[in-house]
Design an enzyme around this catalytic site. Sequence first.
Site, mmCIF file in Angstrom:
data_model
loop_
_atom_site.group_PDB
_atom_site.id
_atom_site.type_symbol
_atom_site.label_atom_id
_atom_site.label_comp_id
_atom_site.label_asym_id
_atom_site.label_seq_id
_atom_site.Cartn_x
_atom_site.Cartn_y
_atom_site.Cartn_z
ATOM 1 N N TYR A 217 -1.760 -0.966 10.920
ATOM 2 C CA TYR A 217 -2.055 -1.535 9.598
ATOM 3 C C TYR A 217 -0.868 -1.318 8.657
ATOM 4 O O TYR A 217 -0.371 -2.251 8.026
ATOM 5 C CB TYR A 217 -3.326 -0.905 9.004
ATOM 6 C CG TYR A 217 -3.464 -1.180 7.526
ATOM 7 C CD1 TYR A 217 -3.748 -2.462 7.071
ATOM 8 C CD2 TYR A 217 -3.254 -0.173 6.578
ATOM 9 C CE1 TYR A 217 -3.832 -2.735 5.706
ATOM 10 C CE2 TYR A 217 -3.343 -0.426 5.223
ATOM 11 C CZ TYR A 217 -3.624 -1.712 4.788
ATOM 12 O OH TYR A 217 -3.698 -1.979 3.439
ATOM 13 N N SER B 163 0.832 -1.199 0.000
ATOM 14 C CA SER B 163 0.000 0.000 0.000
ATOM 15 C C SER B 163 0.865 1.248 0.000
ATOM 16 O O SER B 163 1.958 1.258 0.579
ATOM 17 C CB SER B 163 -0.867 -0.024 1.267
ATOM 18 O OG SER B 163 -1.502 1.213 1.455
ATOM 19 N N LYS C 102 2.100 -3.942 6.658
ATOM 20 C CA LYS C 102 2.522 -3.943 5.248
ATOM 21 C C LYS C 102 4.038 -3.798 5.154
ATOM 22 O O LYS C 102 4.697 -4.489 4.387
ATOM 23 C CB LYS C 102 1.834 -2.797 4.490
ATOM 24 C CG LYS C 102 0.336 -2.975 4.328
ATOM 25 C CD LYS C 102 0.015 -4.171 3.465
ATOM 26 C CE LYS C 102 -1.464 -4.479 3.405
ATOM 27 N NZ LYS C 102 -1.778 -5.803 2.858
HETATM 28 P P1 NAD Z 1 -11.043 -7.079 1.258
HETATM 29 O O1 NAD Z 1 -11.248 -7.082 2.728
HETATM 30 O O2 NAD Z 1 -12.218 -6.845 0.381
HETATM 31 O O3 NAD Z 1 -10.358 -8.458 0.811
HETATM 32 C C1 NAD Z 1 -9.481 -9.174 1.635
HETATM 33 C C2 NAD Z 1 -9.946 -10.631 1.670
HETATM 34 O O4 NAD Z 1 -9.021 -11.381 2.478
HETATM 35 C C3 NAD Z 1 -11.330 -10.794 2.292
HETATM 36 O O5 NAD Z 1 -12.136 -11.592 1.429
HETATM 37 C C4 NAD Z 1 -11.066 -11.476 3.631
HETATM 38 O O6 NAD Z 1 -12.131 -12.336 4.002
HETATM 39 C C5 NAD Z 1 -9.781 -12.245 3.339
HETATM 40 N N1 NAD Z 1 -8.915 -12.487 4.514
HETATM 41 C C6 NAD Z 1 -8.447 -11.576 5.409
HETATM 42 N N2 NAD Z 1 -7.657 -12.180 6.311
HETATM 43 C C7 NAD Z 1 -7.627 -13.501 5.988
HETATM 44 C C8 NAD Z 1 -6.978 -14.635 6.556
HETATM 45 N N3 NAD Z 1 -6.218 -14.541 7.654
HETATM 46 N N4 NAD Z 1 -7.144 -15.841 5.953
HETATM 47 C C9 NAD Z 1 -7.929 -15.957 4.843
HETATM 48 N N5 NAD Z 1 -8.565 -14.921 4.273
HETATM 49 C C10 NAD Z 1 -8.411 -13.701 4.843
HETATM 50 O O7 NAD Z 1 -9.874 -6.010 0.940
HETATM 51 P P2 NAD Z 1 -9.357 -5.458 -0.464
HETATM 52 O O8 NAD Z 1 -9.709 -4.028 -0.543
HETATM 53 O O9 NAD Z 1 -9.735 -6.383 -1.566
HETATM 54 O O10 NAD Z 1 -7.794 -5.520 -0.195
HETATM 55 C C11 NAD Z 1 -6.998 -6.619 -0.597
HETATM 56 C C12 NAD Z 1 -5.569 -6.388 -0.149
HETATM 57 O O11 NAD Z 1 -5.090 -5.158 -0.702
HETATM 58 C C13 NAD Z 1 -5.396 -6.258 1.360
HETATM 59 O O12 NAD Z 1 -4.206 -6.894 1.738
HETATM 60 C C14 NAD Z 1 -5.287 -4.770 1.581
HETATM 61 O O13 NAD Z 1 -4.536 -4.451 2.737
HETATM 62 C C15 NAD Z 1 -4.573 -4.328 0.317
HETATM 63 N N6 NAD Z 1 -4.816 -2.910 -0.019
HETATM 64 C C16 NAD Z 1 -6.097 -2.463 -0.152
HETATM 65 C C17 NAD Z 1 -6.324 -1.126 -0.444
HETATM 66 C C18 NAD Z 1 -7.729 -0.584 -0.552
HETATM 67 O O14 NAD Z 1 -7.902 0.634 -0.451
HETATM 68 N N7 NAD Z 1 -8.746 -1.398 -0.795
HETATM 69 C C19 NAD Z 1 -5.243 -0.257 -0.603
HETATM 70 C C20 NAD Z 1 -3.956 -0.757 -0.485
HETATM 71 C C21 NAD Z 1 -3.760 -2.096 -0.187
HETATM 72 C C1 WQD Z 2 -9.578 9.754 0.626
HETATM 73 C C2 WQD Z 2 -9.811 11.252 0.842
HETATM 74 C C3 WQD Z 2 -10.215 11.816 3.140
HETATM 75 C C4 WQD Z 2 -14.071 9.738 3.467
HETATM 76 C C5 WQD Z 2 -7.073 4.763 2.954
HETATM 77 C C6 WQD Z 2 -6.064 4.090 3.848
HETATM 78 C C7 WQD Z 2 -4.906 3.609 3.027
HETATM 79 C C8 WQD Z 2 -5.368 2.759 1.840
HETATM 80 C C9 WQD Z 2 -6.495 3.366 1.086
HETATM 81 C C10 WQD Z 2 -5.129 0.429 2.317
HETATM 82 C C11 WQD Z 2 -9.114 11.799 2.073
HETATM 83 C C12 WQD Z 2 -11.422 12.127 2.291
HETATM 84 C C13 WQD Z 2 -12.875 10.256 3.000
HETATM 85 C C14 WQD Z 2 -15.129 10.625 3.799
HETATM 86 C C15 WQD Z 2 -13.722 12.475 3.140
HETATM 87 N N1 WQD Z 2 -5.845 1.476 2.245
HETATM 88 N N2 WQD Z 2 -12.698 11.593 2.829
HETATM 89 N N3 WQD Z 2 -14.907 11.969 3.593
HETATM 90 O O1 WQD Z 2 -7.305 7.827 3.598
HETATM 91 O O2 WQD Z 2 -6.301 8.091 1.288
HETATM 92 O O3 WQD Z 2 -6.449 5.868 2.297
HETATM 93 O O4 WQD Z 2 -7.522 3.818 1.980
HETATM 94 O O5 WQD Z 2 -3.955 0.307 2.244
HETATM 95 O O6 WQD Z 2 -4.067 2.897 3.897
HETATM 96 O O7 WQD Z 2 -5.608 5.021 4.826
HETATM 97 O O8 WQD Z 2 -8.514 6.955 1.518
HETATM 98 O O9 WQD Z 2 -10.849 6.943 0.756
HETATM 99 O O10 WQD Z 2 -10.390 7.056 3.237
HETATM 100 O O11 WQD Z 2 -9.899 9.043 1.822
HETATM 101 O O12 WQD Z 2 -13.568 13.691 2.999
HETATM 102 O O13 WQD Z 2 -16.196 10.247 4.257
HETATM 103 O O14 WQD Z 2 -11.211 11.470 1.068
HETATM 104 O O15 WQD Z 2 -10.021 12.782 4.129
HETATM 105 O O16 WQD Z 2 -8.687 13.106 1.779
HETATM 106 P P1 WQD Z 2 -7.103 7.307 2.253
HETATM 107 P P2 WQD Z 2 -9.989 7.427 1.861
#
Ligand code: NAD
Ligand code: WQD
Length: 354
Positions: A151, A127, A155
């Site tokens: 969190y 991330s 990572k």
């Molecule tokens: P999500 O929660 O929709 O998907 C994650 C999946 O992993 C879920 O289906 C959950 O049930 C499963 N899971 C979690 N822990 C588990 C375990 N111990 N064993 C088996 N299954 C498990 O999340 P997502 O948004 O699809 O994110 C996927 C990956 O990408 C995550 O690692 C997340 O940290 C990373 N990521 C997400 C974002 C985002 O904004 N969505 C941003 C950066 C990184």
């Molecule tokens: C985006 C912008 C908020 C909600 C998060 C995690 C990051 C990554 C992605 C996994 C910001 C603003 C949001 C609302 C708002 N996840 N906002 N009103 O914070 O960039 O990242 O998700 O790795 O680790 O921190 O994403 O979508 O929460 O916010 O004004 O109700 O929208 O302040 O500027 P963020 P976000």
Amino acid sequence: MGVLRILVTGGAGYIGTHTLVEVLAAGHEAHVIDNLGNSRPAALARVRQLTNRGFGFTRADLRDQEAVAALVAGFRPEAVIHFAGLKAVGESVADPLGYFDNNVAGTLSLLRALRESACRRFVFSSSATVYGDPDYLPIDEDHPRRVANPYGRTKLQVEEILGDLARADPSWSIALLRYFNPVGAHPSGRIGEDPVGIPNNLMPFITQVATGRRAALNVFGTDYDTPDGTGVRDYIHVTDLARAHLAAVDWTVVDWTVVDGGDGAGRGCAAFNLGTGRGTSVLEMARAFEEVSGREIPLVRAPRRRGDVASCYADPGKALRELGWRAELGLAEMCASSWHWQSGNPEGYPEDEL
Ligand code: NAD
Ligand code: WQD
């Protein structure tokens, strides 16, 4: 390019399901392991319908070492895409041990099982959160890494474990994919992001305002040092992100003629930013959504959210140079597909659909 057996951890989740669609469409064979802790069986059923392709599914926790070992021995993956993890920043602050256990111990369990196999190709969901409050923009992969919450630390720790692993055993090829802000949904509107409870993230909150489930969007901070005072992020369409995983899997293959036996010399461990390179403010996103959906998004000024940075966007050049991947879809597609998904599934996935 050829066809691989790919193990997809967390494949029932938001990014996992979209990637699974692309993996299957490219002809690869897939097996999903997911504990369904943050996802529903309906999501996988819909991937089957969309692709008209079968894939294996094991409902298990990654920390269940026996289950993971049995799965790896039986499926014999040639590459792994590792999504499974918990991702709610606030929850991680309240329950750090739960996060380290799930995200770090879960990954160790998976890696131990892989060590007993021939598979040395690994793609990890990292991330942009590993960059913390950026020193400069756009952020490239050499930007110092620092984290502000448990969190993010999970990572960072997994990135470091994977780096050490590649140094110890040069047959590994490991891609650390640092996602910026994934949004959007499959163009069919059949799969999408389905957060539990009040959404933390901007796009699902906007779509729930549009359906009437929430009254207004709270704009967290209107006095940032940005063009309109609201936070700026690099939103990336989940379909683009899904395709980047395919490109990363291809990158892990050094020699397609020996996929099953391993590559001998791997590529080591490398990080790639996955973003568009373009920053969008909260107000710009709300306006883009209104234009595409025809719905009004009432806004309420709210204080800054703790831990938020003013601006964060990627230099995605390395992914283009080394993976041959770039984001193709813009804000309009992100908003339109999110709205298509949310309007067709206002309550998310049904509980009982299989
Ligand atoms: P999500 O929660 O929709 O998907 C994650 C999946 O992993 C879920 O289906 C959950 O049930 C499963 N899971 C979690 N822990 C588990 C375990 N111990 N064993 C088996 N299954 C498990 O999340 P997502 O948004 O699809 O994110 C996927 C990956 O990408 C995550 O690692 C997340 O940290 C990373 N990521 C997400 C974002 C985002 O904004 N969505 C941003 C950066 C990184
Ligand atoms: C985006 C912008 C908020 C909600 C998060 C995690 C990051 C990554 C992605 C996994 C910001 C603003 C949001 C609302 C708002 N996840 N906002 N009103 O914070 O960039 O990242 O998700 O790795 O680790 O921190 O994403 O979508 O929460 O916010 O004004 O109700 O929208 O302040 O500027 P963020 P976000």
